[in-house]
Design a protein around this motif. Sequence first.
Motif, PDB file in Angstrom:
ATOM      1  N   CYS A  13       0.789  -1.224   0.000  1.00  0.00           N
ATOM      2  CA  CYS A  13       0.000   0.000   0.000  1.00  0.00           C
ATOM      3  C   CYS A  13       0.823   1.276   0.000  1.00  0.00           C
ATOM      4  O   CYS A  13       0.290   2.358  -0.158  1.00  0.00           O
ATOM      5  CB  CYS A  13      -0.964   0.014   1.180  1.00  0.00           C
ATOM      6  N   CYS A  27      -2.527  -1.495   5.785  1.00  0.00           N
ATOM      7  CA  CYS A  27      -3.328  -2.419   4.969  1.00  0.00           C
ATOM      8  C   CYS A  27      -3.351  -3.832   5.545  1.00  0.00           C
ATOM      9  O   CYS A  27      -4.074  -4.688   5.052  1.00  0.00           O
ATOM     10  CB  CYS A  27      -2.815  -2.440   3.528  1.00  0.00           C
ATOM     11  N   LYS A 223      -1.485   1.207  -4.033  1.00  0.00           N
ATOM     12  CA  LYS A 223      -2.771   1.810  -4.313  1.00  0.00           C
ATOM     13  C   LYS A 223      -2.511   3.214  -4.860  1.00  0.00           C
ATOM     14  O   LYS A 223      -3.331   3.779  -5.560  1.00  0.00           O
ATOM     15  CB  LYS A 223      -3.583   1.914  -3.021  1.00  0.00           C
TER      16      LYS A 223
END
Length: 453
Positions: A13, A27, A223
């Motif tokens: 992440c 995460c 992400k």
Amino acid sequence: MAKTKSKYVCQNCGYESAGYLGRCPDCGAWSSFVEETSATETKSLVTPPDKNPPMRLSQIEMNTEIRIETGISEFDRVLGGGIVQGSLVLLAGDPGIGKSTILLQTSGQLCTAGKKVLYVSAEESASQIKLRAERLDIHSDNLYIYPQTNFELIQKHIEEMSPDLVIIDSIQAIYTTQIQSSAGSVSQIRECCNALMNIAKTNNISIIVIGHVTKEGNIAGPKVLEHMVDTVIQFEGDKYKSYRVLRSIKNRFGNTSEVGIFEMGTKGLIEILNPSQAFLKEYSQTQTPGSTIIVTNEGTRPLLVEIQALVGTTPYPAPRRVSNGVDFSRVLQILAVLEKRIGLNLSKQDVYVNVIGGIDVTEPAADLGIALAIITCVRDVTLDSQTAIVGEIGLSGEIRGVNNIERRITEAQKLGFKRIIIPEANEIQEKVKGIEVIKVKRIVEAISKAVAS
Ligand code: TYD
Ligand code: MG
């Protein structure tokens, strides 16, 4: 000399920490931290020139975006009508799903139409791309293949060539010399993506980057990638089956619920313009217990797909539940409702639910179809083969309304279905000719009407 600073970055992440952590607090991923070093820059804190003062809404001029149509209509539709000039698009998908293939085909189409495309291949050699191009029958001289992993060299050629479209295959394989960490690490991906965004905006060149998807189904690494680009499209499907679904997840220039459907053939991906017909190709008109046809909604397009269920006495201590193409917890919920509301005893039964054709059905409107497939299998009865089913099931066994009902009814009628079972709650503004609409309120009523009709 610039000082080097070391930090630990979660490769899932992008969470940063000063020390190593076993589990990411952001995460929840385990063992995802990797040490990365970067040269600390001394940033100049000079106020930038004030070029864009605040304006009234009415003073802002609208410039409509220019779109490049690729000629592959399913691809264009997912992007909202073509690739927007100067935009950065991320195409994500599992390895081997066909990302390189679709982008090479798109490049081929654009080049034939007179556009210039630079295809940066950071994973495969030029001759591998040539081999694929031969297979796809692409011969245009407007297509430039550039096997390269270094970002600075890629940037130089983009700026020199100024092509209409640049393809980066893939973002995980390129690196910039500005950062010391290896290609594919979060910092590299973030830095390269940022720089590509800059190139796209300053030179008004469209760029499509390919990104791999991790085992968990996330776009590999960060992400952060999703946040940085203008548009994210995802290529899905079962590697072992031929259908592929292109889905838009984020789009700054269009709708996000659109899907495009393709079939992988021996000469690349072929657009499926009438997917319902393709999905029902193997549907037998002589119905068998445990099979139903549902009308699901994919973007602005309704799709007819077959759901199959198999229920049998379990040889195991705990019964098995397996779902393919539908949400597993949704199936468990439907089973719980069936046990509680109509007294179906499944505690010693294995249940398998399958969507035919390899596409994923995600919406709750498939509930009633799944339930009826299970019930007809348990009771060994058949549904009428000319009946399609739509409806969400609530926890008390009620059938809840769904969206876009008229479009679903029209699609069922177009494919030759004579009846459709829909929720009572759905009001129909315009009657569709040639199909009988049966409204149901509760699951029990749906069973009696579906099986009797
Ligand atoms: P590819 O585009 O290389 O996948 P990705 O870039 O997403 O990793 O395509 C992978 C698969 O597609 C490969 O197994 C071979 C198959 N394929 C076909 O079936 N037909 C074709 O015409 C082409 C080019 C590939
Ligand atoms: Mg590839």
